[in-house]
Design an enzyme around this catalytic site. Structure first.
Site, PDB file in Angstrom:
ATOM      1  N   GLY A  18      66.655   3.987  54.766  1.00  0.00           N
ATOM      2  CA  GLY A  18      67.073   2.930  55.691  1.00  0.00           C
ATOM      3  C   GLY A  18      68.039   1.963  55.026  1.00  0.00           C
ATOM      4  NE  ARG A  79      64.970   7.899  56.466  1.00  0.00           N
ATOM      5  CZ  ARG A  79      65.310   6.792  57.150  1.00  0.00           C
ATOM      6  NH1 ARG A  79      66.097   6.895  58.192  1.00  0.00           N
ATOM      7  NH2 ARG A  79      64.847   5.612  56.799  1.00  0.00           N
ATOM      8  CG  ASP A 110      57.379   3.491  48.347  1.00  0.00           C
ATOM      9  OD1 ASP A 110      57.709   2.678  47.467  1.00  0.00           O
ATOM     10  OD2 ASP A 110      56.201   3.825  48.593  1.00  0.00           O
ATOM     11  CB  THR A 132      63.212  -1.304  51.848  1.00  0.00           C
ATOM     12  OG1 THR A 132      62.441  -1.445  53.053  1.00  0.00           O
ATOM     13  CG2 THR A 132      62.367  -1.797  50.698  1.00  0.00           C
ATOM     14  CG  ASP A 134      60.318  -2.109  56.376  1.00  0.00           C
ATOM     15  OD1 ASP A 134      60.437  -2.891  57.329  1.00  0.00           O
ATOM     16  OD2 ASP A 134      60.575  -0.895  56.445  1.00  0.00           O
ATOM     17  CG  ASP A 136      57.947  -0.831  52.567  1.00  0.00           C
ATOM     18  OD1 ASP A 136      59.053  -1.062  52.040  1.00  0.00           O
ATOM     19  OD2 ASP A 136      57.757   0.126  53.333  1.00  0.00           O
ATOM     20  NE  ARG A 178      58.769   4.362  61.159  1.00  0.00           N
ATOM     21  CZ  ARG A 178      60.076   4.480  61.302  1.00  0.00           C
ATOM     22  NH1 ARG A 178      60.627   4.233  62.466  1.00  0.00           N
ATOM     23  NH2 ARG A 178      60.843   4.872  60.313  1.00  0.00           N
TER      24      ARG A 178
HETATM   25  P1  ADP Z   1      63.335   5.098  52.141  1.00  0.00           P
HETATM   26  O1  ADP Z   1      63.934   5.310  50.812  1.00  0.00           O
HETATM   27  O2  ADP Z   1      63.994   3.992  52.908  1.00  0.00           O
HETATM   28  O3  ADP Z   1      61.825   4.968  52.068  1.00  0.00           O
HETATM   29  P2  ADP Z   1      63.061   7.821  53.216  1.00  0.00           P
HETATM   30  O4  ADP Z   1      61.584   7.826  53.117  1.00  0.00           O
HETATM   31  O5  ADP Z   1      63.671   8.310  54.455  1.00  0.00           O
HETATM   32  O6  ADP Z   1      63.686   6.358  53.033  1.00  0.00           O
HETATM   33  O7  ADP Z   1      63.631   8.645  51.987  1.00  0.00           O
HETATM   34  C1  ADP Z   1      65.011   8.860  51.801  1.00  0.00           C
HETATM   35  C2  ADP Z   1      65.263  10.256  51.270  1.00  0.00           C
HETATM   36  O8  ADP Z   1      64.594  10.405  50.020  1.00  0.00           O
HETATM   37  C3  ADP Z   1      64.707  11.383  52.143  1.00  0.00           C
HETATM   38  O9  ADP Z   1      65.586  11.775  53.161  1.00  0.00           O
HETATM   39  C4  ADP Z   1      64.518  12.506  51.123  1.00  0.00           C
HETATM   40  O10 ADP Z   1      65.728  13.178  50.883  1.00  0.00           O
HETATM   41  C5  ADP Z   1      64.132  11.754  49.870  1.00  0.00           C
HETATM   42  N1  ADP Z   1      62.667  11.766  49.733  1.00  0.00           N
HETATM   43  C6  ADP Z   1      61.761  11.033  50.420  1.00  0.00           C
HETATM   44  N2  ADP Z   1      60.490  11.335  50.046  1.00  0.00           N
HETATM   45  C7  ADP Z   1      60.604  12.290  49.106  1.00  0.00           C
HETATM   46  C8  ADP Z   1      59.655  13.032  48.323  1.00  0.00           C
HETATM   47  N3  ADP Z   1      58.331  12.840  48.438  1.00  0.00           N
HETATM   48  N4  ADP Z   1      60.140  13.922  47.426  1.00  0.00           N
HETATM   49  C9  ADP Z   1      61.478  14.118  47.294  1.00  0.00           C
HETATM   50  N5  ADP Z   1      62.408  13.478  48.005  1.00  0.00           N
HETATM   51  C10 ADP Z   1      61.989  12.570  48.896  1.00  0.00           C
END
Ligand code: ADP
Length: 327
Positions: A18, A79, A110, A132, A134, A136, A178
């Site tokens: 995000g 993503r 995260d 982020t 959030d 979080d 969320r």
């Molecule tokens: P944020 O970083 O805002 O929490 P996301 O959870 O959408 O956003 O994560 C961003 C990108 O990081 C995902 O599209 C994916 O490519 C990668 N990613 C997220 N979780 C994992 C994971 N457990 N292992 C490997 N890559 C991950």
């Protein structure tokens, strides 16, 4: 603390997940401080998806000019499902190796940190910056974008409150979050909301809220403000039920994506700048696989796996104060 086996000469920087206001200040700071440290900087567009698609270009000091005041991210974000797989991360490490990129700075939440940790297992040095809205991320009391997002939401709530007060309405305002209720908690306290509903404490009693409105209306109170995080859901249907049960006109407003945009606040620009420079300095010293945080008035850093193992909770005292001041 992990140390790179050879000096880091070229770094990459990307934004992932995000978007958040202040990410540009961080990109600018990473770039300019790394250049000052004598390193070469490559900008990776669209997060891990762009990395896998080789959307990578060199960043100069000029390239990041006129960006500190802009919302969004000049590197774009995305993503990537492919990057979640080990094969995807091996491919990404191969691409970085081919381009001579020794380490990357990942600005994201995260999920992006989990991806970065996976990439570190493929031999690429990583440093994470908490990007982020959030708030979080457990290892830090500050995340890039939160300050702008809560100020944007608070200003919107103030406007809703004005009209709700004129019309003697009850307003239910849904803010982002969320799974995390920090935006709701901060906006709720800052706006003097009667109720703040947080996903971390899904224990509210709708009938009790309705009874409170009925009772305090009898005492002469003419408008009500309920702030809830996105994760609570059913804002519109709850507003309808409150209206039916209390006889008071009740409107739901979902603030939505406006909370992600806008020019970053001074705090977001300054903290993101310091964190970005801090990341460039860690890499210059050969320190890898860390995330930058802010705790007890100081910028600091943690091992990425240690940071990911920490748990973030809503501070009880904030909730106690919010409740005490609301009614
Ligand atoms: P944020 O970083 O805002 O929490 P996301 O959870 O959408 O956003 O994560 C961003 C990108 O990081 C995902 O599209 C994916 O490519 C990668 N990613 C997220 N979780 C994992 C994971 N457990 N292992 C490997 N890559 C991950």
């Amino acid at each position: 603390m992990a140390q790179a086996v050879k000096p880091i000469e070229t770094i990459g920087v990307l934004t992932s997940g995000g978007d958040a206001p202040g990410m540009n200040a961080a990109i600018r700071a990473v770039t300019r401080k790394a250049l000052k440290n004598g390193m070469k900087v490559m900008g990776i567009d669209k997060g891990y998806q762009g990395l896998l698609a080789k959307e990578i270009r060199e960043l100069t000091a000029k390239e990041v000019s006129d960006s500190i005041q802009r919302g969004g991210t000049i590197l774009k974000t995305a993503r990537s499902e492919e990057f979640r797989t080990e094969a995807g991360r091996k491919k990404a490490a191969g691409i970085l190796g081919e381009l001579g990129i020794d380490a990357i700075v990942v600005i994201g939440g995260d999920g992006s940190y989990r991806g970065a940790l996976g990439l570190s297992h493929e031999g690429i040095g990583v440093v994470g910056l908490p990007g982020t809205i959030d708030l979080d991320i457990a290892c830090t009391e500050y995340t890039i974008g939160f300050d702008t997002a809560v100020n944007t939401a608070m200003e919107a709530i103030d406007k809703i409150r004005d009209t709700s007060s004129s019309h003697e309405r009850c307003s239910r305002v849904e803010v982002m979050g969320r799974a995390a209720g920090y935006i709701a908690l901060w906006c709720g306290i800052a706006s003097g909301a009667e109720e703040i509903l947080l996903p971390e404490r899904y224990d509210y009693n709708e009938q009790e809220i309705i009874n409170h409105i009925i009772e305090t209306r009898k005492l002469g109170k003419t408008h009500f403000l309920l702030v809830n995080a996105e994760g609570i859901g059913h804002s519109v249907s709850m507003a309808r039920r409150i209206e039916a049960a209390t006889g008071m006109e009740t409107r739901a407003t979902i603030l939505g994506y406006m909370q992600r945009g806008g020019s970053p606040t001074c705090k977001d620009r300054v903290y993101a700048s310091i964190m970005g420079a801090y990341a460039a300095d860690l890499l210059h010293k050969g320190i890898i696989n860390r995330v930058v945080g802010y705790q007890k008035g100081e910028f600091t850093d943690f091992d990425i796996d240690e940071a990911l193992a920490m748990q973030k909770t809503i501070p009880d005292y904030y909730v106690e104060v919010a409740t005490a001041l609301a009614r």
